[in-house]
Structures are given as C-alpha cells and as structure tokens.
Design an enzyme around this catalytic site. Structure first.
Site, PDB file in Angstrom:
ATOM      1  N   MET B   1       0.880  -1.205   0.000  1.00 19.42           N
ATOM      2  CA  MET B   1       0.000   0.000   0.000  1.00 19.42           C
ATOM      3  C   MET B   1       0.891   1.220   0.000  1.00 19.42           C
ATOM      4  O   MET B   1       1.995   1.159   0.446  1.00 19.42           O
ATOM      5  CB  MET B   1      -0.835   0.083   1.286  1.00 19.42           C
ATOM      6  CG  MET B   1      -1.605  -1.085   1.631  1.00 19.42           C
ATOM      7  SD  MET B   1      -0.647  -2.236   2.635  1.00 19.42           S
ATOM      8  CE  MET B   1       0.074  -1.160   3.826  1.00 19.42           C
ATOM      9  N   PRO B   2       0.328   2.324  -0.418  1.00 22.08           N
ATOM     10  CA  PRO B   2      -0.861   2.536  -1.199  1.00 22.08           C
ATOM     11  C   PRO B   2      -0.656   2.193  -2.668  1.00 22.08           C
ATOM     12  O   PRO B   2       0.443   1.838  -3.093  1.00 22.08           O
ATOM     13  CB  PRO B   2      -1.128   4.037  -1.056  1.00 22.08           C
ATOM     14  CG  PRO B   2      -0.021   4.597  -0.232  1.00 22.08           C
ATOM     15  CD  PRO B   2       1.019   3.548  -0.100  1.00 22.08           C
TER      16      PRO B   2
END
Lengths: 65, 65, 65, 65, 65, 65
Positions: B1-2
């Site tokens: 992530m992200p």
C-alpha cells in the site's frame, strides 16, 4: 459477479499465460466463494514499464539494475 | 500500500514526466500519511483522446475548439 | 482530465490529510503536465485492512507483527 | 463484457435511482455496441464527499459554498 | 507489481476467505508469471448488492428470485 | 463528479460509437441524479480479446465458437 482486474507490467505475457491467469483466478473464486464461472469476469491490463513505479522509481529503471 | 492510479489523456507524456509523477505522488504519500515508498505503487494509464469525454463531448473534439 | 484514484488502507485518514492529498496531487499534475485543476478529479478509496494483501499476507496480520 | 464502473459521491442515492442507472447504462451498451445484457456488469461506487476532490478542493467544502 | 483488484458483492465474506483469496491469487501470479510476492498487491472491494447489476437487473432483486 | 469507466473488448469501436457512449452515459447521470455534465467524466478502456475472460475462457476463444 465477481469482476477481477489484474494489472501487470507489459513484458510479453503470452496468450497461454493469460489463459492460465483467467482459469486460475476463476477457479479460485469458485473454490473460496462458490461463485458462478459464467458471471465471473477477468480483465488483464498490461502497463508499459515506464508507467509503473514503486519505491519512487520507474520500473523501467529498476529493471536495469 | 498505497496504490495510486493516474489516468491522463494520451498526449505524448514523456518518460521524464512519468518519472516526476511517480516521484511526486510517492513523496506526497510519504509526507501526508507517512507511507513506505517500497510498498507504494503508482500506475499511469494513458487514454486515447477519442476515449475521454466530459461535458458530454469527446476530448478529441473539445481540443479542436 | 486527469482522474487520480488513491487507494490506501482504512486507518483513520483525517479530513485534513485527505485535503492535503487532493491539493498535493492536483498541484503535481499542474506542475508536471500543466493540467487544469478545474477538470482534475481525485478520488480516495479507503480499503479495510482485512481486504488488502501483499507478500501473500493480509495487512491486518502483517500489522500485528 | 462489458464492465461499467460508475463512481458518484455518497449523497443518498436511492435504490430506485441505482436501478435506473443499471438499466440505463446496460441499454446504452445494447443500443450502441449491440452488447448482451446477460454479460454486461455494472458496479456503482459511492465515494464519501471528503474523499472526492476537483479544482484542488474537497467536494465536502465546495458543497458548502 | 502486479496489482490485483477483486470486486465481489458484499455478502459476508469472512476474514478467512479473504485470506484465501489473497494467498491464492498471489500464488497464481508466482506460478504463471514468476512474480515476486513481496511486490504483489491484492485489494478486495465488497460492493453492496443494490450497487451491482447484470442482465439489466440489480443483484439485490435477482437474488430474490 | 461523477466518473464513469466503461471497459469493452477491443473490437473496432468507432469514434462515433464512443461519442454516443459518452453522450448517452452523461445524459443518464443528468436524468437520474441531476449531475452537472461539466464535471462528469467518462473514460472508455478497450481491452484486447485475449485479455478478457469469463466462464473460465478467454473471449478470443469463446468468440471462435
């Protein structure tokens, strides 16, 4: 349902490999969530290596190292 | 992530500009949310100008005006 | 254009942080590609930590380590 | 095919309005591209108004003006 | 890379099922394309049944039949 | 807002058909949700027929039957 979108870098993925991805991910949704293959859609998007970045670097550059 | 997906019209975005987008958006996620660049993925998708519309018009037509 | 989709894990991102992400990424597209802020759309999607996986593990589990 | 993803702000879209969107966009793909409704999937994503930005501003702020 | 987005209807998918989807699809990308699990991201999006349509009908209605 | 992403197989969709899709889906969002065409963005993504699968099969194979 379901809809599965697979994004990979554009590095000569063969037709046969795409077939394996489609079959494999559909079977996974059948096995885990008992989904109907007839309504399970899979889309493979191939992204140019200049257009993918992680660790702040373009993959086209990372690949050279 | 992200994961950050940037969709722009296909108008000759250069490799260097893509590098700046990748670096810039990764740094933004570090600065604002203290994310780890190593797990921050950025994908740039370039959309043909016939394929993008807003205000009910194809951008390829809007561009001519 | 452009459209930017930012996917992050759902870990209490504040309204102010979202504002900074929107401002920051819009400014980046202005600086790098001279895009018009008025037609630049940013969508932030917050993904539950059970629903994000990398390195074959659910982030909700990775986070405990 | 096709797959249509409609992203709107989360502002109390009713069940009936969602039905109209699904019917309307499916019919459009039938009319324009002669697609089969049985394999036409529509997904509506409702985005919190803090999470959508354009013109560098959060829509939750723009809406107050 | 890769990034895999799995969209399913919001019908009580358990944490364990999500873990199986993440493990299964990551292993598939390892087996077929020799991808690195450490940079393989999987996001599961659960869509309310009023918000998914196919064959021109809302799945919430189809489900009742 | 809104943003509408239309994914179809890459089968010679003409410029005029794309225009009809953009106009039609924008009008639908105006009619059903009273959205502003000026902030309604439509992106059409054309997916190679080897890259789309449903019912566990590649569409390029299904098409031959």
């Amino acid at each position: 349902m379901p809809y599965i979108n697979i994004q990979v870098t554009d590095e000569n993925v063969t037709k046969n490999q795409k077939r394996q991805l489609i079959e494999g991910v559909t079977q996974l949704l059948v096995d885990v969530l008992d989904k109907n293959p007839k309504t399970t859609h899979v889309v493979i998007q191939e992204v140019p290596i200049d257009n993918w970045g992680f660790d702040s670097k373009q993959y086209s550059e990372t690949k050279k190292q």
